[in-house]
Design an enzyme around this catalytic site. Structure first.
Site, mmCIF file in Angstrom:
data_model
loop_
_atom_site.group_PDB
_atom_site.id
_atom_site.type_symbol
_atom_site.label_atom_id
_atom_site.label_comp_id
_atom_site.label_asym_id
_atom_site.label_seq_id
_atom_site.Cartn_x
_atom_site.Cartn_y
_atom_site.Cartn_z
ATOM 1 N N ILE A 12 1.612 -8.878 4.043
ATOM 2 C CA ILE A 12 1.815 -8.804 2.582
ATOM 3 C C ILE A 12 0.971 -9.866 1.874
ATOM 4 N N ASP A 58 0.568 -25.571 8.829
ATOM 5 C CA ASP A 58 1.979 -25.175 8.933
ATOM 6 C C ASP A 58 2.726 -25.587 7.660
ATOM 7 N N PHE A 80 4.932 -16.805 1.360
ATOM 8 C CA PHE A 80 5.056 -15.614 2.208
ATOM 9 C C PHE A 80 5.282 -16.021 3.674
ATOM 10 N N THR A 133 13.770 -10.923 1.623
ATOM 11 C CA THR A 133 13.980 -9.564 2.120
ATOM 12 C C THR A 133 15.348 -8.996 1.718
ATOM 13 N N ASP A 134 15.453 -7.671 1.722
ATOM 14 C CA ASP A 134 16.753 -7.022 1.476
ATOM 15 C C ASP A 134 17.730 -7.248 2.631
ATOM 16 N N GLU A 135 17.192 -7.628 3.803
ATOM 17 C CA GLU A 135 18.048 -7.722 5.000
ATOM 18 C C GLU A 135 19.106 -8.807 4.883
ATOM 19 N N TYR A 159 16.675 -12.861 12.424
ATOM 20 C CA TYR A 159 15.646 -12.891 11.373
ATOM 21 C C TYR A 159 16.293 -12.967 9.995
ATOM 22 N N ALA A 161 19.264 -13.792 9.182
ATOM 23 C CA ALA A 161 20.038 -15.039 9.001
ATOM 24 C C ALA A 161 19.113 -16.194 8.625
ATOM 25 N N LYS A 163 16.191 -15.922 7.098
ATOM 26 C CA LYS A 163 15.709 -15.719 5.723
ATOM 27 C C LYS A 163 16.821 -16.041 4.717
ATOM 28 N N ASN A 188 11.690 -2.665 2.825
ATOM 29 C CA ASN A 188 10.626 -2.510 3.840
ATOM 30 C C ASN A 188 9.291 -2.128 3.212
ATOM 31 N N ASN A 189 8.267 -2.897 3.532
ATOM 32 C CA ASN A 189 6.903 -2.623 3.052
ATOM 33 C C ASN A 189 6.124 -1.843 4.106
ATOM 34 N N ASN A 258 14.566 6.909 9.684
ATOM 35 C CA ASN A 258 13.395 6.656 10.536
ATOM 36 C C ASN A 258 12.837 7.955 11.096
ATOM 37 N N GLY A 293 22.732 -4.678 17.262
ATOM 38 C CA GLY A 293 23.103 -5.084 15.890
ATOM 39 C C GLY A 293 22.294 -4.376 14.811
HETATM 40 P P1 NAD Z 1 3.707 -11.238 8.687
HETATM 41 O O1 NAD Z 1 4.484 -11.545 9.921
HETATM 42 O O2 NAD Z 1 2.738 -10.103 8.689
HETATM 43 O O3 NAD Z 1 2.901 -12.529 8.217
HETATM 44 C C1 NAD Z 1 3.449 -13.813 8.213
HETATM 45 C C2 NAD Z 1 2.308 -14.813 8.021
HETATM 46 O O4 NAD Z 1 2.882 -16.129 7.971
HETATM 47 C C3 NAD Z 1 1.289 -14.823 9.164
HETATM 48 O O5 NAD Z 1 -0.013 -14.842 8.633
HETATM 49 C C4 NAD Z 1 1.593 -16.109 9.916
HETATM 50 O O6 NAD Z 1 0.454 -16.665 10.559
HETATM 51 C C5 NAD Z 1 2.098 -16.994 8.795
HETATM 52 N N1 NAD Z 1 2.980 -18.073 9.260
HETATM 53 C C6 NAD Z 1 4.020 -17.986 10.133
HETATM 54 N N2 NAD Z 1 4.584 -19.185 10.311
HETATM 55 C C7 NAD Z 1 3.904 -20.059 9.530
HETATM 56 C C8 NAD Z 1 4.020 -21.452 9.270
HETATM 57 N N3 NAD Z 1 4.978 -22.186 9.861
HETATM 58 N N4 NAD Z 1 3.179 -22.018 8.391
HETATM 59 C C9 NAD Z 1 2.213 -21.282 7.788
HETATM 60 N N5 NAD Z 1 2.028 -19.971 8.011
HETATM 61 C C10 NAD Z 1 2.870 -19.356 8.864
HETATM 62 O O7 NAD Z 1 4.805 -11.048 7.553
HETATM 63 P P2 NAD Z 1 4.782 -10.078 6.279
HETATM 64 O O8 NAD Z 1 5.296 -8.747 6.670
HETATM 65 O O9 NAD Z 1 3.475 -10.206 5.586
HETATM 66 O O10 NAD Z 1 5.925 -10.765 5.393
HETATM 67 C C11 NAD Z 1 5.601 -11.797 4.458
HETATM 68 C C12 NAD Z 1 6.882 -12.286 3.828
HETATM 69 O O11 NAD Z 1 7.546 -11.206 3.179
HETATM 70 C C13 NAD Z 1 7.886 -12.856 4.836
HETATM 71 O O12 NAD Z 1 8.497 -13.975 4.250
HETATM 72 C C14 NAD Z 1 8.896 -11.730 5.028
HETATM 73 O O13 NAD Z 1 10.173 -12.242 5.341
HETATM 74 C C15 NAD Z 1 8.885 -11.094 3.649
HETATM 75 N N6 NAD Z 1 9.221 -9.657 3.609
HETATM 76 C C16 NAD Z 1 8.580 -8.768 4.434
HETATM 77 C C17 NAD Z 1 8.878 -7.410 4.347
HETATM 78 C C18 NAD Z 1 8.168 -6.398 5.213
HETATM 79 O O14 NAD Z 1 8.542 -5.214 5.196
HETATM 80 N N7 NAD Z 1 7.123 -6.756 5.952
HETATM 81 C C19 NAD Z 1 9.828 -6.963 3.424
HETATM 82 C C20 NAD Z 1 10.464 -7.913 2.602
HETATM 83 C C21 NAD Z 1 10.140 -9.255 2.692
HETATM 84 P P1 TYD Z 2 10.862 -2.505 11.330
HETATM 85 O O1 TYD Z 2 9.516 -1.979 10.930
HETATM 86 O O2 TYD Z 2 10.950 -3.386 12.539
HETATM 87 O O3 TYD Z 2 11.511 -3.193 10.068
HETATM 88 P P2 TYD Z 2 13.045 -3.706 9.815
HETATM 89 O O4 TYD Z 2 13.718 -3.897 11.097
HETATM 90 O O5 TYD Z 2 12.776 -4.973 9.100
HETATM 91 O O6 TYD Z 2 13.693 -2.684 8.942
HETATM 92 O O7 TYD Z 2 11.795 -1.273 11.606
HETATM 93 C C1 TYD Z 2 12.055 -0.280 10.610
HETATM 94 C C2 TYD Z 2 13.091 0.663 11.177
HETATM 95 O O8 TYD Z 2 12.502 1.361 12.292
HETATM 96 C C3 TYD Z 2 14.318 -0.040 11.737
HETATM 97 O O9 TYD Z 2 15.471 0.765 11.475
HETATM 98 C C4 TYD Z 2 14.056 -0.094 13.231
HETATM 99 C C5 TYD Z 2 13.264 1.170 13.469
HETATM 100 N N1 TYD Z 2 12.295 1.107 14.610
HETATM 101 C C6 TYD Z 2 12.329 2.080 15.605
HETATM 102 O O10 TYD Z 2 13.160 3.022 15.578
HETATM 103 N N2 TYD Z 2 11.426 2.000 16.626
HETATM 104 C C7 TYD Z 2 10.508 0.985 16.707
HETATM 105 O O11 TYD Z 2 9.736 0.940 17.689
HETATM 106 C C8 TYD Z 2 10.483 -0.004 15.663
HETATM 107 C C9 TYD Z 2 9.488 -1.139 15.696
HETATM 108 C C10 TYD Z 2 11.391 0.099 14.620
#
Ligand code: NAD
Ligand code: TYD
Length: 352
Positions: A12, A58, A80, A133-135, A159, A161, A163, A188-189, A258, A293
Site C-alpha cells: 500500500i 526501522d 504504513f 485495519t478493520d481486523e 496480527y 492484536a 495492530k 482488505n486491499n 473467498n 481462529g
Molecule cells: P506490506 O507487508 O506489503 O508492507 C509493509 C512494509 O513495511 C514493507 O515494505 C516492510 O519492509 C516495511 N516494514 C516492516 N517493518 C518495518 C519496520 N520496523 N520499520 C520500517 N519499515 C518496516 O503491508 P501492506 O499490505 O502494504 O500494509 C501497509 C499497512 O496497511 C500496514 O500497517 C497494514 O496493517 C495496513 N493495512 C493493510 C491492509 C491490506 O489489505 N494489505 C488493509 C488494511 C490495513
Molecule cells: P488475506 O489475503 O491473508 O487477508 P486477511 O487475512 O487479512 O483477510 O486473506 C483473505 C481471506 O482469504 C481470508 O479469509 C483468508 C483467505 N485465504 C485463503 O482462503 N487461502 C489462502 O491461501 C490465503 C492466503 C487466504
C-alpha cells in the site's frame, strides 16, 4: 513541504507514494526496513523523481528517527510500516510485536519529542497518520451491521492484536500529550504490487502456474474488498481534512466470500489468458485445512469519511479485480523477482 512515509516499499505504501508524486508537488521521504515484504522494485517508476528520497531503516530505531525528523522537518508522518500477514503471525508473532507494537511506540515517542519543540504554527499543522485495519474490530455474524468507528476492539489473531495495540497507543498519545494524530482503519486491499502471499495475488500466481488455489475451510468467509488506489485517495483526504484525534473507517462496500473471489479470478483468467485446453482455472480451486481462529466476516461502514470528507471508492470489485489481473499478467518479471528464495520456504511451510 515534505511528508515522511514509513513502510513505503510495501504494497500500500508504494501505491501511496506513486499516487502522491503524480498528484502533489511535495517531497516524500520513504523510510523502510526492507523486510521480506519491502521491495524497491515497487518504486522503480519514481526512483529518479526529485521529490522522492529513500532511507533504509526501522521505525523503532531511536537513533535514526530523531535525525530524520530534524533533517527533513516533515509536516506529516504517515505510518504504513508493519508486519501485515495474518498467517505469518499465527506461525510466530515476535516480529509483529517488535514492529507493530514496540516500533510504533518508539516512533510515537520520537515524533512527540520532535513535535513538542516545533514553533507554534508548525506544531498546529503537524499530523501523524496511522494506517490500520478493520481486523481490530474482530469478526461479524452474517446479519450484523458493518463495523463503525464506535465498535469495540475485539482482535482475534496475533496480527490484529498487534495492530489494535498500535491503535491504542496512537489514541493515547493524542489524549495524553496532545499529539495531532489521525487513524484510518481499512478493509482488505488488493491491486498492483501486492506480495503473492495474500489471497488475490497468490491465486493469480498459482493459477498461471497450474497450481492449486488453496481456499481455507469452506471458503465462505467474507471480506470487504477495496482497490488499493481508492485506499490511497482516502488517506490523502484524511491527511488534508481529517479532524485531529479522529478515526476513519474505510471500506469498499464490496462484501464477497473467498469462493466468490476465487471464481471471479478464474473467470477473468479463463477469458483473457485461457489455460489448459477447455478446462477452467476453477478446477484448481481446492478446499484446505482452515486457518486457526479464522474471522468469518469483516465489513466496514464508511459513512463518516463519506459524509465528512466526501471520499468514495471509485472501483467496484469487478472493475478493480480485472485491472489487478491485467497488472499481474503484464508484470510477470516483478512476480518472478518477488517469488524467489524465501517465498518458496514460506509456501512450503504454510501449504505443505
Ligand atoms: P506490506 O507487508 O506489503 O508492507 C509493509 C512494509 O513495511 C514493507 O515494505 C516492510 O519492509 C516495511 N516494514 C516492516 N517493518 C518495518 C519496520 N520496523 N520499520 C520500517 N519499515 C518496516 O503491508 P501492506 O499490505 O502494504 O500494509 C501497509 C499497512 O496497511 C500496514 O500497517 C497494514 O496493517 C495496513 N493495512 C493493510 C491492509 C491490506 O489489505 N494489505 C488493509 C488494511 C490495513
Ligand atoms: P488475506 O489475503 O491473508 O487477508 P486477511 O487475512 O487479512 O483477510 O486473506 C483473505 C481471506 O482469504 C481470508 O479469509 C483468508 C483467505 N485465504 C485463503 O482462503 N487461502 C489462502 O491461501 C490465503 C492466503 C487466504
Amino acid at each position: 513541504m515534505t511528508i515522511l512515509v514509513t513502510g513505503g516499499a510495501g504494497f500500500i505504501g508504494a501505491n501511496f507514494i506513486i499516487d502522491w508524486l503524480q498528484t502533489r508537488n511535495e517531497v516524500v521521504v520513504n523510510l523502510d526496513k526492507l523486510t521480506y515484504a519491502g521491495n524497491l522494485r515497487n518504486l522503480t517508476s519514481v526512483e529518479d523523481n526529485q521529490n522522492y528520497a529513500f532511507i533504509q531503516g526501522d521505525i523503532g530505531d531511536s537513533a535514526l528517527i530523531p535525525k530524520l525528523l530534524a533533517e527533513y522537518k516533515p509536516r506529516a508522518v504517515i505510518n504504513f510500516a508493519a508486519e501485515s500477514h495474518v498467517d505469518r503471525s499465527i506461525h510466530c508473532a515476535e516480529d509483529f510485536i517488535g514492529t507493530n507494537v514496540v516500533g510504533v511506540y518508539r516512533l510515537l515517542n520520537n515524533i512527540l519529542s520532535h513535535w513538542s519543540e516545533l514553533p507554534e504554527t508548525e506544531k498546529a499543522g503537524f499530523r501523524f497518520l496511522h494506517v490500520s485495519t478493520d481486523e481490530v474490530y474482530g469478526a461479524l455474524e452474517p446479519d450484523e451491521p458493518a463495523f463503525t468507528e464506535d465498535n469495540s476492539y475485539k482482535p482475534n489473531n496475533p496480527y490484529s492484536a498487534s495492530k489494535a495495540a498500535s491503535d491504542h497507543l496512537v489514541r493515547a498519545f493524542h489524549h495524553t500529550y496532545g499529539l495531532p494524530v489521525l487513524t484510518t482503519n481499512c478493509s482488505n486491499n488488493y491491486g498492483p504490487f501486492q506480495f503473492p502471499e495474500k489471497l488475490i495475488p497468490l491465486f493469480i500466481h498459482n493459477a498461471l502456474a497450474q497450481k492449486s488455489l488453496p481456499l481455507y475451510g469452506d471458503g465462505r468467509q467474507v471480506r470487504d474488498w477495496l482497490y488499493v488506489r481508492d485506499h490511497c485517495a482516502a488517506i490523502r483526504q484524511v491527511l488534508e481534512a481529517g479532524e485531529v484525534g479522529e478515526v476513519y473507517n474505510i471500506g469498499g462496500n464490496n462484501e464477497k466470500t473467498n469462493l466468490e473471489i476465487a471464481n471471479m479470478l478464474c473467470e477473468i483468467l479463463d477469458e483473457i489468458r485461457p489455460g489448459n485446453g477447455a478446462e477452467s482455472y476453477k478446477s484448481l480451486i481446492t478446499l484446505v485445512k482452515d486457518r486457526p481462529g479464522h474471522d468469518r466476516r469483516y465489513a466496514m461502514d464508511s459513512s463518516r469519511i463519506q459524509r465528512d470528507l466526501g471520499w468514495r471508492a471509485s472501483e467496484t470489485v469487478e472493475s478493480g479485480i480485472r485491472k489487478t489481473v491485467s497488472w499481474y499478467l503484464e508484470n510477470q518479471d516483478w512476480v518472478a523477482a518477488t517469488t524467489g528464495g524465501d517465498y518458496h520456504n514460506w509456501v512450503r511451510k504454510q501449504y505443505r
